[in-house]
Design a protein around this motif. Structure first.
Motif, short mmCIF file in Angstrom:
data_model
loop_
_atom_site.label_atom_id
_atom_site.label_comp_id
_atom_site.label_asym_id
_atom_site.label_seq_id
_atom_site.Cartn_x
_atom_site.Cartn_y
_atom_site.Cartn_z
N GLN A 153 0.97 -1.16 0.06
CA GLN A 153 -0.15 -0.07 0.08
C GLN A 153 0.76 1.21 0.05
O GLN A 153 0.27 2.28 -0.12
CB GLN A 153 -0.92 0.11 1.22
CG GLN A 153 -2.26 -1.08 1.07
CD GLN A 153 -3.11 -0.98 2.13
OE1 GLN A 153 -2.97 -0.27 3.06
NE2 GLN A 153 -4.25 -1.56 1.64
N ASN A 154 2.18 1.08 -0.15
CA ASN A 154 3.11 2.30 -0.19
C ASN A 154 4.50 1.72 -0.71
O ASN A 154 4.91 0.55 -0.42
CB ASN A 154 3.19 3.12 0.97
CG ASN A 154 3.88 2.35 2.08
OD1 ASN A 154 5.12 2.18 2.20
ND2 ASN A 154 3.10 2.15 3.26
N ASN A 177 -3.14 2.17 -4.15
CA ASN A 177 -3.33 3.47 -3.08
C ASN A 177 -4.24 2.85 -1.95
O ASN A 177 -5.33 3.54 -1.81
CB ASN A 177 -4.00 4.43 -3.86
CG ASN A 177 -2.98 5.05 -5.06
OD1 ASN A 177 -1.82 5.04 -4.77
ND2 ASN A 177 -3.41 5.25 -6.33
N THR A 284 -1.56 2.29 4.15
CA THR A 284 -2.21 3.57 3.83
C THR A 284 -3.28 3.67 4.88
O THR A 284 -4.41 2.98 4.82
CB THR A 284 -2.55 3.76 2.35
OG1 THR A 284 -1.49 3.61 1.47
CG2 THR A 284 -3.37 5.04 2.09
N LEU A 289 -8.21 8.62 4.31
CA LEU A 289 -8.83 8.82 3.03
C LEU A 289 -10.33 9.04 3.26
O LEU A 289 -10.83 9.92 2.47
CB LEU A 289 -8.69 7.36 2.54
CG LEU A 289 -7.30 6.90 2.36
CD1 LEU A 289 -7.24 5.64 1.47
CD2 LEU A 289 -6.37 7.88 1.63
N GLU A 308 2.30 9.64 1.43
CA GLU A 308 1.77 9.70 0.32
C GLU A 308 0.15 10.51 0.27
O GLU A 308 -0.18 10.82 -0.86
CB GLU A 308 1.67 8.19 -0.16
CG GLU A 308 2.77 7.51 -0.60
CD GLU A 308 3.74 7.30 0.67
OE1 GLU A 308 4.85 7.09 0.50
OE2 GLU A 308 3.26 7.01 1.65
N THR A 309 -0.36 10.57 1.26
CA THR A 309 -1.70 11.21 1.22
C THR A 309 -1.78 12.87 1.35
O THR A 309 -2.77 13.18 0.94
CB THR A 309 -2.50 10.67 2.39
OG1 THR A 309 -1.76 10.96 3.64
CG2 THR A 309 -2.45 9.03 2.46
N LYS A 355 -7.37 9.94 -6.75
CA LYS A 355 -6.39 8.87 -6.25
C LYS A 355 -6.64 7.68 -5.70
O LYS A 355 -6.26 6.64 -5.76
CB LYS A 355 -5.16 9.60 -5.69
CG LYS A 355 -3.99 8.80 -5.52
CD LYS A 355 -2.66 9.50 -4.59
CE LYS A 355 -1.57 8.62 -4.55
NZ LYS A 355 -0.47 9.68 -3.45
N TYR A 356 -7.75 8.05 -4.74
CA TYR A 356 -7.91 7.01 -3.78
C TYR A 356 -9.33 6.43 -3.71
O TYR A 356 -9.90 5.74 -3.04
CB TYR A 356 -8.00 7.59 -2.47
CG TYR A 356 -6.46 7.80 -1.91
CD1 TYR A 356 -5.59 6.78 -1.84
CD2 TYR A 356 -5.88 9.22 -1.98
CE1 TYR A 356 -4.33 7.02 -1.41
CE2 TYR A 356 -4.64 9.30 -1.73
CZ TYR A 356 -3.84 8.45 -1.48
OH TYR A 356 -2.42 8.70 -1.06
N VAL A 361 -8.85 1.56 -7.04
CA VAL A 361 -7.89 0.93 -6.38
C VAL A 361 -8.42 -0.79 -6.52
O VAL A 361 -7.31 -1.44 -6.78
CB VAL A 361 -7.94 1.18 -4.90
CG1 VAL A 361 -7.08 0.05 -4.31
CG2 VAL A 361 -7.32 2.49 -4.74
#
Length: 372
Positions: A153-154, A177, A284, A289, A308-309, A355-356, A361
């Protein structure tokens, strides 16, 4: 085609993997799930069965290092797979990845995958925890050598696993992500009026940064008593857990408003203006999120999985790990600039959508597993 999904916490099958289960079913697969503590009549079991999922309760202790219990977990999963005969198995979190992957290999499951959602307590310990860390890493290497692909996840977690040879040099890996977020279910909510209200949602563990949050909250509220600092979560069965007396002290002196464990976190997110997660390391963070999707800026750490967020200064702020001072200063920026939360919250929602989005995903994961 039978698909078996293995979890260590039953409720995560709905809260974190519900959309993935639905996507698998939409493609014609019969989905089986395995997790501990799912007896007949359990509400989570009933919810899953109502969605057409075949539910199996297995012997699995999410925490602890009892070798007899872990062998029982491996045996329980192997027996289940010999009975169900899944075509594909995916485990997530430490024990389902390790023992689920090994059991699937022993049972002859043709397509085996693993999802690393974070490193956990064993990876973050030094000194006395070194032996446990070494054992977990050896088990990871043994299990991950027997899967077709590993999802991370990263990028930091993937790099660490490769550097420590926990995945072979030529092994297939895929970075996704996080678990994604249902941006329709977590719709934008208006910011509350008045002074900023901060929120942390987490298992009450030291490495989630709960103590740093409490320290920063105490200082901010000493300067600005109208500021509120909310805490949602529960004391976990973990060596790193916050003690009950610590939590009681924070509540009694007015530092934090403790809301307990919530089945639905959306009301808590709607009640805040800024989300805070001072975690030491994540896969993540799902709560970040969810908060972004609801239009909340985020203060989190410049740590794997968290960094990353957030684009610093755009949809929130990044602070150093274990720095209550830096966290306090970031929180004060929202106190001193009343328009900041609205502006950054708008950007946070855009990042969540772009992105999320959970459907994006899951589409990546399904393609990698040859199911798309």
């Amino acid at each position: 085609m039978n698909f078996l999904l293995i979890a260590s916490l039953a409720e995560s099958l709905i809260n974190f993997r519900g959309p993935l289960i639905a996507a698998l079913q939409a493609r014609g697969l019969q989905v089986h799930v395995a997790a501990p503590d799912l007896p007949q009549g359990d509400p989570i079991r009933q919810q899953l069965q109502a969605r057409g999922v075949v539910v199996h309760s297995v012997a699995l202790r999410r925490t602890g290092t009892n070798p007899v219990a872990d062998v029982q977990t491996l045996w329980s999963l192997w027996r289940l797979m010999r009975r169900v005969r899944p075509d594909c198995v995916l485990g997530y979190t430490i024990k389902p990845v390790i023992y689920g992957s090994l059991a699937a290999w022993l049972a002859g499951v043709p397509r085996r995958f693993a999802l690393v959602t974070g490193l956990g307590y064993a990876f973050q310990q030094q000194g006395q925890g070194g032996a446990l860390q070494a054992l977990v890493q050896r088990l990871y290497a043994l299990a991950l050598a027997r899967v077709r692909a590993v999802f991370f996840q990263n990028p930091d977690d993937e790099a660490l696993f490769r550097a420590r040879a926990l995945v072979a040099p030529g092994a297939r890996t895929c970075i996704v992500n996080g678990s994604g977020v249902d941006v329709a279910a977590f719709a934008v909510a208006p910011l509350p009026p008045g002074p900023p209200c901060f929120l942390l949602i987490a298992r009450l563990l030291g490495d989630k940064g709960v103590r740093e949050y409490a320290q920063a909250a105490r200082r901010v509220r000493a300067l600005h008593p109208g500021v509120r600092c909310l805490l949602v979560g529960w004391i976990d069965t973990n060596p790193d857990a916050i003690a009950q007396h610590e939590l009681d002290a924070w509540v009694q002196d007015g530092t934090l408003e403790f809301m307990g464990r919530l089945a639905d976190v959306r009301p808590a997110i709607a009640a805040c203006s800024v989300y805070v997660l001072p975690s030491y390391r994540e896969g993540t963070p799902r709560t970040v999120l969810e908060s972004m999707a609801m239009g909340r800026p985020v203060i989190t750490t410049d740590a794997p999985g968290c960094r990353e967020t957030v684009v610093h200064g755009d949809n929130g702020f990044l602070v150093p790990v274990q720095s209550a001072d830096a966290l306090e200063q970031a929180m004060l920026k929202f106190v001193h600039n009343p328009d900041l939360a609205a502006r950054m919250g708008l950007r946070a929602r855009q990042v969540a959508q772009d992105k999320y989005d959970v459907h994006k995903v899951n589409a990546v994961m399904l393609r990698e597993m040859g199911i798309a």
